[in-house]
Design a protein around this motif. Sequence first.
Motif, PDB file in Angstrom:
ATOM      1  N   PRO A  35     -14.064 -10.193  -4.945  1.00  0.00           N
ATOM      2  CA  PRO A  35     -14.785  -9.039  -4.383  1.00  0.00           C
ATOM      3  C   PRO A  35     -14.175  -8.545  -3.080  1.00  0.00           C
ATOM      4  N   PHE A  36     -13.465  -9.431  -2.370  1.00  0.00           N
ATOM      5  CA  PHE A  36     -12.861  -9.029  -1.097  1.00  0.00           C
ATOM      6  C   PHE A  36     -11.340  -8.921  -1.212  1.00  0.00           C
ATOM      7  N   GLY A  37     -10.823  -8.804  -2.428  1.00  0.00           N
ATOM      8  CA  GLY A  37      -9.368  -8.732  -2.599  1.00  0.00           C
ATOM      9  C   GLY A  37      -8.739 -10.082  -2.317  1.00  0.00           C
TER      10      GLY A  37
ATOM     11  N   LYS B 196       0.889  -1.169   0.000  1.00  0.00           N
ATOM     12  CA  LYS B 196       0.000   0.000   0.000  1.00  0.00           C
ATOM     13  C   LYS B 196       0.922   1.212   0.000  1.00  0.00           C
TER      14      LYS B 196
ATOM     15  N   GLY C  74     -16.452  -0.618   5.957  1.00  0.00           N
ATOM     16  CA  GLY C  74     -17.534  -1.582   6.148  1.00  0.00           C
ATOM     17  C   GLY C  74     -18.906  -1.121   5.701  1.00  0.00           C
TER      18      GLY C  74
ATOM     19  N   SER D 169     -19.786  -0.365   1.620  1.00  0.00           N
ATOM     20  CA  SER D 169     -19.663  -1.559   0.774  1.00  0.00           C
ATOM     21  C   SER D 169     -20.808  -2.537   1.056  1.00  0.00           C
TER      22      SER D 169
ATOM     23  N   ARG E 207      -3.851  -8.641   2.634  1.00  0.00           N
ATOM     24  CA  ARG E 207      -4.705  -7.460   2.781  1.00  0.00           C
ATOM     25  C   ARG E 207      -6.156  -7.764   2.431  1.00  0.00           C
TER      26      ARG E 207
ATOM     27  N   VAL F   8      -5.414  -0.082   9.412  1.00  0.00           N
ATOM     28  CA  VAL F   8      -5.009  -1.350   8.811  1.00  0.00           C
ATOM     29  C   VAL F   8      -5.156  -1.360   7.281  1.00  0.00           C
TER      30      VAL F   8
ATOM     31  N   CYS G 142     -10.028  -8.458   2.724  1.00  0.00           N
ATOM     32  CA  CYS G 142     -11.016  -7.820   3.602  1.00  0.00           C
ATOM     33  C   CYS G 142     -11.140  -8.568   4.934  1.00  0.00           C
TER      34      CYS G 142
ATOM     35  N   ARG H  79      -2.957  -5.788  11.850  1.00  0.00           N
ATOM     36  CA  ARG H  79      -3.974  -6.791  11.500  1.00  0.00           C
ATOM     37  C   ARG H  79      -4.157  -7.772  12.659  1.00  0.00           C
TER      38      ARG H  79
ATOM     39  N   ARG I  71      -2.064  -0.605  -5.582  1.00  0.00           N
ATOM     40  CA  ARG I  71      -0.838  -0.972  -4.863  1.00  0.00           C
ATOM     41  C   ARG I  71       0.289  -0.106  -5.431  1.00  0.00           C
TER      42      ARG I  71
ATOM     43  N   HIS J 137       1.695  -3.498   8.832  1.00  0.00           N
ATOM     44  CA  HIS J 137       0.422  -4.182   8.640  1.00  0.00           C
ATOM     45  C   HIS J 137       0.223  -5.417   9.520  1.00  0.00           C
TER      46      HIS J 137
ATOM     47  N   TYR K 105      -5.735  -2.792  -9.463  1.00  0.00           N
ATOM     48  CA  TYR K 105      -6.486  -4.015  -9.794  1.00  0.00           C
ATOM     49  C   TYR K 105      -7.960  -3.703  -9.597  1.00  0.00           C
TER      50      TYR K 105
HETATM   51  C1  HEM Z   1     -19.738  -6.539   0.830  1.00  0.00           C
HETATM   52  C2  HEM Z   1     -19.011  -5.852   1.673  1.00  0.00           C
HETATM   53  C3  HEM Z   1     -17.534  -5.631   1.539  1.00  0.00           C
HETATM   54  C4  HEM Z   1     -16.745  -5.643   0.430  1.00  0.00           C
HETATM   55  C5  HEM Z   1     -17.148  -5.931  -1.008  1.00  0.00           C
HETATM   56  C6  HEM Z   1     -15.382  -5.353   0.860  1.00  0.00           C
HETATM   57  C7  HEM Z   1     -14.285  -5.321   0.010  1.00  0.00           C
HETATM   58  C8  HEM Z   1     -12.983  -5.161   0.438  1.00  0.00           C
HETATM   59  C9  HEM Z   1     -11.821  -5.242  -0.415  1.00  0.00           C
HETATM   60  C10 HEM Z   1     -11.847  -5.497  -1.923  1.00  0.00           C
HETATM   61  C11 HEM Z   1     -10.731  -5.089   0.370  1.00  0.00           C
HETATM   62  C12 HEM Z   1      -9.265  -5.175  -0.085  1.00  0.00           C
HETATM   63  C13 HEM Z   1      -8.711  -3.821  -0.384  1.00  0.00           C
HETATM   64  C14 HEM Z   1      -7.367  -3.874  -1.084  1.00  0.00           C
HETATM   65  O1  HEM Z   1      -6.962  -4.901  -1.647  1.00  0.00           O
HETATM   66  O2  HEM Z   1      -6.715  -2.841  -1.113  1.00  0.00           O
HETATM   67  C15 HEM Z   1     -11.183  -4.840   1.711  1.00  0.00           C
HETATM   68  C16 HEM Z   1     -10.365  -4.582   2.777  1.00  0.00           C
HETATM   69  C17 HEM Z   1     -10.833  -4.282   4.033  1.00  0.00           C
HETATM   70  N1  HEM Z   1     -12.143  -4.340   4.467  1.00  0.00           N
HETATM   71 FE1  HEM Z   1     -13.746  -4.837   3.376  1.00  0.00          FE
HETATM   72  N2  HEM Z   1     -15.393  -5.157   2.205  1.00  0.00           N
HETATM   73  C18 HEM Z   1     -16.670  -5.323   2.672  1.00  0.00           C
HETATM   74  C19 HEM Z   1     -17.109  -5.234   3.969  1.00  0.00           C
HETATM   75  C20 HEM Z   1     -16.308  -4.912   5.042  1.00  0.00           C
HETATM   76  C21 HEM Z   1     -16.753  -4.824   6.412  1.00  0.00           C
HETATM   77  C22 HEM Z   1     -18.177  -5.116   6.882  1.00  0.00           C
HETATM   78  C23 HEM Z   1     -15.673  -4.425   7.149  1.00  0.00           C
HETATM   79  C24 HEM Z   1     -15.571  -4.179   8.626  1.00  0.00           C
HETATM   80  C25 HEM Z   1     -16.555  -3.837   9.411  1.00  0.00           C
HETATM   81  C26 HEM Z   1     -14.543  -4.298   6.246  1.00  0.00           C
HETATM   82  C27 HEM Z   1     -13.270  -3.919   6.612  1.00  0.00           C
HETATM   83  C28 HEM Z   1     -12.169  -3.977   5.786  1.00  0.00           C
HETATM   84  C29 HEM Z   1     -10.815  -3.675   6.237  1.00  0.00           C
HETATM   85  C30 HEM Z   1     -10.403  -3.235   7.621  1.00  0.00           C
HETATM   86  C31 HEM Z   1      -9.973  -3.877   5.130  1.00  0.00           C
HETATM   87  C32 HEM Z   1      -8.459  -3.729   5.084  1.00  0.00           C
HETATM   88  C33 HEM Z   1      -7.821  -5.082   5.378  1.00  0.00           C
HETATM   89  C34 HEM Z   1      -6.307  -5.056   5.417  1.00  0.00           C
HETATM   90  O3  HEM Z   1      -5.664  -4.319   4.652  1.00  0.00           O
HETATM   91  O4  HEM Z   1      -5.763  -5.847   6.216  1.00  0.00           O
HETATM   92  N3  HEM Z   1     -14.972  -4.600   4.976  1.00  0.00           N
HETATM   93  N4  HEM Z   1     -12.574  -4.909   1.728  1.00  0.00           N
END
Ligand code: HEM
Length: 447
Positions: free
Chosen positions: A383-385, A72, A258, A261, A389, A88, A391, A100, A326, A96, A347
């Motif tokens: 969808p969550f990476g 990052k 959170g 999204s 890192r 984080v 989600c 984390r 990134r 990180h 990405y």
């Molecule tokens: C459908 C719902 C969600 C989607 C689609 C989503 C998607 C993502 C994605 C794509 C990333 C990766 C970002 C990257 O690669 O730079 C991420 C990271 C993260 N998300 Fe989510 N997210 C969702 C819900 C949530 C919720 C509910 C929370 C917490 C309450 C959350 C907290 C985080 C955190 C803290 C990170 C950073 C993780 C790290 O770098 O260690 N997300 N999310």
Amino acid sequence: MATDHEGIAQAPGALPIVGHLFPLLRDPLRFLNTLPSYGDLVQIRLGTQTAVVVCRPELVQEVLLHDRTYDKGGPIIERIGNALGDGVASCPHSAHRRQRRSLQPAFSRACLREYAALMTEKIDTLTIGWSDGRTVDVAAQMYNFASDTISRTLFTAEAARPAIDTVKECLPDIFRGIYQQAVLPPWLSRLPLPPNLRYERARNRAWAAVSKTISLYRQDDETHGDVLSMLLKTQDDAGEVLGDAEIHAQIMTLLVAGIESTAVALTWAVHLLCQNPDVQERLRTETAEVLGTRTATWDDLPRLDLARRVITETLRIYPPGWILTRTTATEARLADAVIPPETTLIYSPYLMHHDARFNPRPSSFDPDRWLPEQEHVRGAFIPFGGGARKCIGDNYAMTLATLALSTIVAQWRLSSVDHQLPHIEPRMTLTPHGVQVRVECLQRVPD
Ligand code: HEM
């Protein structure tokens, strides 16, 4: 990175000074989807800066898994860090692991089970104002629901209520502002223009509300069974408790990462169920069997299989986190290209999910593609990476969305008022507006 590099194609159509800013602000999804036709790595221009878009799943995986090299950082993450503090989601690799580890226990399965009780309680209030035949602004309702539920998961104490209201009010301007700050050239984002001022004001108000809540929690020394209480007790690897600045950054990060999204995912899911009434009816059969007329709970999750697939397919078609970055910490070799240090890489889950080479029939809404026997290209659904890192809230979001959607469909028939595609506003998330849905109550009280 100002020069062109071997193995990296140039996206056509960059204008002097602004580069590809207009398509990125006006119709970024269409723009992104054109890029794979130029190559696996495609350079675009944001003003005078450049970024390389990674267009193949295995290359995206390489980027996500090597988080020391593809860290990052860079101007976009710096601006996110400026908005939220160095939490984080925006801290560099060097900080990180520690951050984390201190946050991870709050997302354990045991905690999730406890949060699910609050989710069920909040789902009961989600449809309170709905009545048979009414038209509902789904985006606004889901935003309210997700912000209430997630902020109460973070701080449940009664004293935190004013802060929750302030944060809820400020977040839309913060989300919009972060995206604008990220794509606008730095000189433009520093001018005292109305959008910049709105963003600054919202950020400062939310920042102050979270600070106040932290000091209230510190004063009363009670444990509230929420994420903030947990963070106040957390010790890092060296046995040190976390400082206020770090806790503040994590809370801001969780709120921003959170709420929108999850709200957006639920809004798109409702929209897709309106567009696909056959899937909605199938889902109703499942929910009638599992729930009858009651609200879904944690224990129902294993049997809400179609609901989960509907959410999964929604995240494929409309991934809320649609564009992420990134920065190379050192020189890196990706595919045939040598990428210099400090290059911004992009990405895009949206791009990956809509490339027919990796997700056949990308525009068709088909929850059954997620049946266990179906095969998928590795890394083409993100969808969550991924990697370190990935989600932290993925299971939280899936739980909340599955429980909420199942309960709604069990109790209400949903149909679109307007068959147009909702207006999509590209912010940090792919935000739909104008999802007006007519709701028909299925649980009539007997005369
Ligand atoms: C459908 C719902 C969600 C989607 C689609 C989503 C998607 C993502 C994605 C794509 C990333 C990766 C970002 C990257 O690669 O730079 C991420 C990271 C993260 N998300 Fe989510 N997210 C969702 C819900 C949530 C919720 C509910 C929370 C917490 C309450 C959350 C907290 C985080 C955190 C803290 C990170 C950073 C993780 C790290 O770098 O260690 N997300 N999310």
